[in-house]
Design a protein around this motif. Structure first.
Motif, PDB file in Angstrom:
ATOM      1  N   ILE A   1       5.549   5.229   6.440  1.00 28.38           N
ATOM      2  CA  ILE A   1       5.120   6.243   7.401  1.00 28.38           C
ATOM      3  C   ILE A   1       4.736   7.545   6.712  1.00 28.38           C
ATOM      4  O   ILE A   1       3.748   8.183   7.069  1.00 28.38           O
ATOM      5  CB  ILE A   1       6.256   6.522   8.417  1.00 28.38           C
ATOM      6  N   ARG A   2       5.495   7.923   5.699  1.00 30.67           N
ATOM      7  CA  ARG A   2       5.387   9.267   5.131  1.00 30.67           C
ATOM      8  C   ARG A   2       4.476   9.369   3.914  1.00 30.67           C
ATOM      9  O   ARG A   2       3.739  10.349   3.755  1.00 30.67           O
ATOM     10  CB  ARG A   2       6.789   9.775   4.773  1.00 30.67           C
ATOM     11  N   LYS A   3       4.510   8.377   3.053  1.00 28.95           N
ATOM     12  CA  LYS A   3       3.738   8.463   1.813  1.00 28.95           C
ATOM     13  C   LYS A   3       2.267   8.119   2.055  1.00 28.95           C
ATOM     14  O   LYS A   3       1.918   7.484   3.044  1.00 28.95           O
ATOM     15  CB  LYS A   3       4.332   7.528   0.748  1.00 28.95           C
ATOM     16  N   PRO A   4       1.390   8.553   1.147  1.00 23.86           N
ATOM     17  CA  PRO A   4      -0.037   8.212   1.315  1.00 23.86           C
ATOM     18  C   PRO A   4      -0.263   6.711   1.209  1.00 23.86           C
ATOM     19  O   PRO A   4       0.470   6.003   0.517  1.00 23.86           O
ATOM     20  CB  PRO A   4      -0.714   8.964   0.164  1.00 23.86           C
ATOM     21  N   VAL A   5      -1.281   6.232   1.890  1.00 25.47           N
ATOM     22  CA  VAL A   5      -1.653   4.820   1.846  1.00 25.47           C
ATOM     23  C   VAL A   5      -2.450   4.574   0.578  1.00 25.47           C
ATOM     24  O   VAL A   5      -3.579   5.061   0.437  1.00 25.47           O
ATOM     25  CB  VAL A   5      -2.488   4.433   3.081  1.00 25.47           C
ATOM     26  N   LEU A   6      -1.890   3.807  -0.342  1.00 20.87           N
ATOM     27  CA  LEU A   6      -2.548   3.539  -1.625  1.00 20.87           C
ATOM     28  C   LEU A   6      -3.306   2.220  -1.539  1.00 20.87           C
ATOM     29  O   LEU A   6      -3.062   1.266  -2.291  1.00 20.87           O
ATOM     30  CB  LEU A   6      -1.517   3.521  -2.754  1.00 20.87           C
TER      31      LEU A   6
ATOM     32  N   THR B   1       0.828  -1.205   0.000  1.00 18.47           N
ATOM     33  CA  THR B   1       0.000   0.000   0.000  1.00 18.47           C
ATOM     34  C   THR B   1       0.864   1.258   0.000  1.00 18.47           C
ATOM     35  O   THR B   1       0.341   2.367   0.110  1.00 18.47           O
ATOM     36  CB  THR B   1      -0.952   0.009   1.204  1.00 18.47           C
ATOM     37  N   VAL B   2       2.173   1.082  -0.137  1.00 16.43           N
ATOM     38  CA  VAL B   2       3.074   2.217  -0.387  1.00 16.43           C
ATOM     39  C   VAL B   2       3.174   2.474  -1.882  1.00 16.43           C
ATOM     40  O   VAL B   2       3.065   3.610  -2.351  1.00 16.43           O
ATOM     41  CB  VAL B   2       4.476   1.958   0.210  1.00 16.43           C
ATOM     42  N   THR B   3       3.351   1.389  -2.661  1.00 16.18           N
ATOM     43  CA  THR B   3       3.468   1.516  -4.117  1.00 16.18           C
ATOM     44  C   THR B   3       2.131   1.298  -4.824  1.00 16.18           C
ATOM     45  O   THR B   3       1.968   1.695  -5.979  1.00 16.18           O
ATOM     46  CB  THR B   3       4.482   0.505  -4.661  1.00 16.18           C
TER      47      THR B   3
END
Length: 333
Positions: free
Chosen positions: A281-286, A261-263
């Motif tokens: 932690i930092r990127k949106p949850v995809l 769910t990062v990529t």
């Protein structure tokens, strides 16, 4: 009943219409495929979760194994935490809530395996990726405990630096909303869960501006019961700490497909190094993208592994959007 006479009497009573029917009916999937284990994240925890499972020997054994790695790091026992022995209202602190959630998910996974259920694939929402990585064989238990400890410990230092709001919009609609209000630089799109479910993160005053506009348009929103702004610039101060604490992380390829769910797609387990956990932690949850990618492989049965079914509606949204028939099954509530 256990005796033939008792069973016969019950059947006779049922046949005469004297007993209340306890029959569940439904339509079987034409081509069931899976099941995928989907690990919930922040927001699924609740005071008292897992207490009723402490009587199960396998669940307690799992907690003991986790505590052997966790307690020397944290100074407290997760077995005691789930039992309520450490005090009340502790799950407001993410450094406690996240490890407790992880412990419940590991115990549940082992109970599902005992029942003959092995995942065909895994995914996790935000912090749920830690348990998912363990379940996929990407991280051994000691490594997964190390990730959950340092992830939660460092995120705990950001308490009070922002909050989060769930909204009934998709990603593009959220971004357009923020642009129209001039908030795109101060409010982050923290998660994309489905075509009608996203999460915003930022300072409370700026979130209030977005919420006021949502109210004006008659659109759903809910301020989350969190004193953190996960997946936003509020996390930037802990990047160095995460990279240092997990610098020696050596993930393996894993034995079960891991949908990130990062990529937003399936990835090789060896990619889950220290940098990956910082991006977690930092990127949106995809979440939507990861589930859609999983569905494209044919999987249509999803078991949400966690203390409450917070992802069920998003998973059903993804099924509806893709046009696939599927089933979403919960574990605890």
């Amino acid at each position: 009943g256990r005796e033939s006479s008792a069973i016969s009497a019950a059947l006779q009573s049922f046949a005469r219409g004297e007993a209340e029917p306890r029959i569940l009916t439904g339509t079987a999937l034409e081509a069931p495929s899976g099941a995928a284990f989907i690990y919930s994240g922040n927001g699924s925890q609740w005071a008292g979760m897992g207490q009723q499972l402490l009587v199960d020997p396998l669940f307690r054994e799992s907690l003991a194994e986790i505590d052997a790695f966790f307690q020397p790091l944290a100074g407290f026992s997760l077995t005691d935490e789930l039992a309520g022995s450490n005090g009340e209202d502790r799950y407001v602190f993410t450094e406690i809530a996240q490890p407790a959630l992880f412990a419940v998910q590991v115990g549940l996974t082992r109970m599902l395996r005992r029942g003959g259920l092995m995942p065909a694939a895994v995914a996790g929402h935000s912090v749920g990726e830690v348990a998912a990585a363990w379940a996929a064989g990407v991280l051994d238990l000691a490594s997964a405990v190390k990730v959950i400890y340092h992830r939660s410990r460092l995120q705990g230092t950001t308490k009070g630096k922002g909050q989060m709001t769930a909204v009934g919009l998709g990603a593009d609609e959220c971004q357009e909303l923020l642009r129209s209000l001039g908030l795109e630089q101060v409010v982050a799109l923290a998660g994309v869960n489905s075509y009608r479910g996203a999460t915003l993160a930022g300072d409370p005053p700026t979130l209030e501006v977005a919420e006021a506009e949502l109210t004006r348009q008659g659109l759903f929103y809910r301020r989350l019961d969190l004193d953190y702004a996960f997946h936003s610039p509020a996390m930037d101060g802990i990047e160095a700490g995460i990279l240092e604490a997990l610098a020696d992380m050596i993930p393996s390829q894993g034995t079960i497909p891991f949908y990130s769910t990062v990529t937003g797609q399936i990835i090789d387990g060896t990619a889950l190094d220290a940098a990956y956990w910082w991006h977690n932690i930092r990127k949106p949850v995809l979440f939507q993208s990861a589930i859609m990618d999983m569905q494209s492989s044919g999987i249509n049965i999803f078991i949400e592994v966690g203390p409450h079914a917070v992802l069920r509606s998003y998973l059903n949204d993804c099924l509806k959007e893709s046009g696939y028939q599927g089933r979403v099954i919960s574990t605890l509530k």
